[in-house]
Design a protein around this motif. Structure first.
Motif, PDB file in Angstrom:
ATOM      1  N   GLU A  64       0.822  -1.224   0.000  1.00  0.00           N
ATOM      2  CA  GLU A  64       0.000   0.000   0.000  1.00  0.00           C
ATOM      3  C   GLU A  64       0.853   1.270   0.000  1.00  0.00           C
ATOM      4  OE1 GLU A  64       0.569  -1.954   2.510  1.00  0.00           O
ATOM      5  OE2 GLU A  64       1.140  -0.611   4.149  1.00  0.00           O
ATOM      6  N   ARG A  65       2.132   1.103   0.276  1.00  0.00           N
ATOM      7  CA  ARG A  65       3.017   2.269   0.285  1.00  0.00           C
ATOM      8  C   ARG A  65       4.017   2.218  -0.871  1.00  0.00           C
ATOM      9  NH1 ARG A  65       6.475   2.174   4.430  1.00  0.00           N
ATOM     10  NH2 ARG A  65       5.581   0.645   5.842  1.00  0.00           N
ATOM     11  N   THR A  66       3.784   1.305  -1.830  1.00  0.00           N
ATOM     12  CA  THR A  66       4.764   1.103  -2.891  1.00  0.00           C
ATOM     13  C   THR A  66       4.086   1.058  -4.254  1.00  0.00           C
ATOM     14  OG1 THR A  66       5.755  -0.381  -1.261  1.00  0.00           O
ATOM     15  CG2 THR A  66       6.820  -0.256  -3.406  1.00  0.00           C
ATOM     16  N   ALA A  67       4.715   1.657  -5.236  1.00  0.00           N
ATOM     17  CA  ALA A  67       4.149   1.638  -6.593  1.00  0.00           C
ATOM     18  C   ALA A  67       5.116   0.948  -7.550  1.00  0.00           C
ATOM     19  CB  ALA A  67       3.880   3.058  -7.072  1.00  0.00           C
ATOM     20  N   ILE A  68       4.575   0.038  -8.362  1.00  0.00           N
ATOM     21  CA  ILE A  68       5.355  -0.592  -9.424  1.00  0.00           C
ATOM     22  C   ILE A  68       4.589  -0.395 -10.739  1.00  0.00           C
ATOM     23  CG2 ILE A  68       6.477  -2.313  -7.946  1.00  0.00           C
ATOM     24  CD1 ILE A  68       4.343  -4.318  -9.019  1.00  0.00           C
TER      25      ILE A  68
END
Ligand SMILES: Nc1ncnc2c1ncn2[C@@H]1O[C@H](COP(=O)(O)OP(=O)(O)OP(=O)(O)O)[C@@H](O)[C@H]1O
Ligand SMILES: [Mg+2]
Length: 563
Positions: A64-68
């Motif tokens: 929820e705190r990471t974007a790929i």
């Protein structure tokens, strides 16, 4: 001190940077000493941005705190949530580029302010502008946006300048598929045609495997993993690892202990997949490469047997089935002349060196490219505004073309020029780049005035439009920088069903979607694209509860698909 320009391949999954110096190309290692960094951005526990390997590692623990896979959202208005805040894809891409800037500066021991950034050839102008904008947000002067397959071909071509050959670049990365046909002759490298699919790549092969694993897990345990973010993040990583293993091994095992709970009992997943099984799972997706290949070949007027070489780029081309499918389509094996992971960054660095003069003119390569989308103006045909083509797609650029237009009625004093980009016949289904008015037409009550409209499009993405009144020579000129941020954006309209007026349109949408599917099956790509665009507009108005406009679009759609 040299004012370096670096080349950057900003990928869906990984990002690479390279520099041309001392007569050769070098990959620039990151702080970890790696030539590629994951294209991942996150926010750590203390609220700081993290990029690359650290962010990728955090994805499993705190998705929820990471974007790929940020690149997939570029050009859309979709927001990406990280912790408590929303970000645009361009903002997060800028974080990746900023990080690249920092490690390049550390490696080169001096400030790096200029960059050439690559994008899929099939990116439209909005996606290109946003990529360039991300570069500027990261503090770069973006010298050029280069097409990825062109860059890959350049990294090959620079060493083979004088041989006459036809080359096809097949680039299958993490999120996009690009196919480009080039001709090389006496130092001129000309892109003949480009095509592709912005939503096809390794990620989709992972998705096939994830779906299979979820289905078997559900069959065996009765537990569904849908919506379980943590399980899905772990599955995603394991599926990708399994896929990569299957490129060299005949079988691979996915082992995920304690993946979900059934009551209070933890349930694990353990599944062995054979290469053959995997090939069956992804076969359908891989078949989707055929359409773009056919378009690129027919637009370039090159027969498969006339291709001298097929160059592979992108990590997904390591899947053995890809080479097999290429062999089947072209009757020959792909070449291993370039490095599938680095050739695009290398080519971008070569382009940078041509711009900076580091590669001097004598042994420089003349590079021409094509415009991947049709450009034209809106013209009236009966009562309908239709697109009148001035520069067709896959025309070699730089290019200047013009067309003559007539005013609509006698005595007309002004004319509006609406500049369009896209492949649709109906004007409003295309992307409007801009509009301007040419005034003070001579009062002519006996005939209609002629207006000459000229388009010049160059390699820097600058489109110049000049409208000239033939009888007086009076002209108006407007320049559009296709790499600057523009107005139109696509919004995520998948939630249209939640609208209070959705029920009225459900039947039409269902029929539209069916018609689109059928058109695709029949290979009627342009018709399918028209339906898709109308479905988008309709859903957009439904989502915004705009009944009047929704009715208009519904009418258009019904007309198009004949219901
Ligand atoms: N050995 C391998 N076998 C199969 N797939 C692989 C292998 N190595 C990498 N991949 C896949 O290749 C993809 C990444 O390729 P690449 O780094 O070329 O993409 P990208 O440049 O990030 O994406 P794009 O060009 O689509 O924007 C990932 O989906 C990854 O799982
Ligand atoms: Mg790539």
């Amino acid at each position: 001190m040299n004012d370096f320009i670096i080349g950057i391949d900003l990928g869906t999954t990984t990002t690479e940077a390279a520099i041309f110096r001392n007569g050769k190309v070098e990959m620039i290692p990151s702080f970890d000493g790696e030539k590629a960094i994951p294209s991942a951005v996150g926010i750590d526990e203390s609220g700081n941005f993290i990029v690359g390997q650290k962010a990728k590692a955090q994805f499993i623990l705190s998705p929820e705190r990471t974007a790929i896979e940020i690149k997939r959202k570029i050009g859309t208005s979709e927001q990406i949530r990280l912790g408590k805040k929303n970000y645009s894809a361009a903002e997060l891409s800028a974080k990746i580029l900023e990080y690249v800037k920092r490690y390049a500066e550390e490696y080169l021991g001096q400030p790096v302010n200029r960059a050439v950034i690559s994008v899929p050839a099939y990116f439209d102008d909005i996606q290109r502008r946003e990529t360039a904008e991300a570069g500027r947000m990261a503090g770069f002067v973006v010298e050029r946006i280069i097409n990825e397959p062109t860059a890959a071909a350049l990294s090959y071509g620079i060493g083979h300048l004088q041989e006459k050959s036809h080359i096809l670049v097949y680039d299958l990365g993490g999120g996009t598929f690009d196919v480009t046909v080039l001709e090389m002759f006496e130092g001129v490298m000309e892109v003949l045609a480009s095509s592709g699919d912005n939503r096809l790549g390794g990620k989709d092969f992972d998705a096939c495997l994830i779906q299979y694993l979820k289905d078997t897990f559900k069959e065996k345990t009765g537990v569904s993993l849908d919506g379980n973010v943590f399980a899905e993040a772990r599955l995603k990583e394991a599926a990708e690892a399994c896929k990569i293993a299957l490129s060299t091994e005949e079988r691979a095992t996915v082992q995920l202990p304690m993946l979900a709970d059934k009551g209070n009992t933890p349930m694990g997943l353990e599944e062995t997949i054979t290469r053959e099984q995997f090939e069956q799972l992804i076969w359908g997706e891989l078949e989707r490469t055929r359409g773009p290949i056919e378009v690129a070949l027919s637009d370039s007027k090159i027969a498969p047997q006339d291709l001298d070489m097929i160059l592979l780029a992108g990590g997904s081309t390591r899947i053995p089935l890809v080479s097999k499918s290429i062999h089947k389509i072209f009757g020959k094996d792909p070449s291993e002349a370039i490095h599938p992971d680095y050739s695009i960054a290398e080519g971008a660095a070569l382009q940078a060196a041509i711009i900076s003069g580091e590669i001097d003119n004598d042994d420089s390569i003349i590079l021409t490219d094509v415009n991947p989308y049709t450009l034209g103006v809106s013209a009236m045909e009966g009562h309908e505004a239709v697109m009148s083509v001035i520069i067709p797609r896959n025309t070699t650029i730089p290019v200047t073309r013009h067309n003559l237009y007539m005013t609509e009625y006698f005595g007309q004093r002004r004319a509006e020029i609406v500049v369009l980009q896209g492949e649709h016949r109906i004007s409003k289904l295309n992307h409007e780049i801009g509009r301007f008015t040419i005034r003070d037409l001579p009062v002519n009550m006996t005939e209609r005035e002629k207006i000459d409209v000229a388009f010049s499009y160059n390699l820097d993405g600058i489109l110049q439009v000049a409208a000239t009144v033939v009888s007086t020579g009076k002209a108006a000129t407007v320049t559009y920088d296709m790499t600057q941020t523009g107005p139109k954006e696509y919004e995520d309209v998948s939630g249209w069903k939640t609208s209070s007026i959705a029920a009225d349109y459900r039947a039409t949408i269902r029929r539209g979607e069916r018609a689109m599917k059928k058109a695709k099956e029949l290979g009627r790509e342009e018709f399918a694209a028209d339906i898709k665009e109308l479905l988008y507009e309709l859903k957009y108005e439904i989502l915004h509860e705009n009944q009047v406009k929704a009715d208009e679009w519904e009418e258009e759609l019904r007309e198009l698909i004949d219901i």
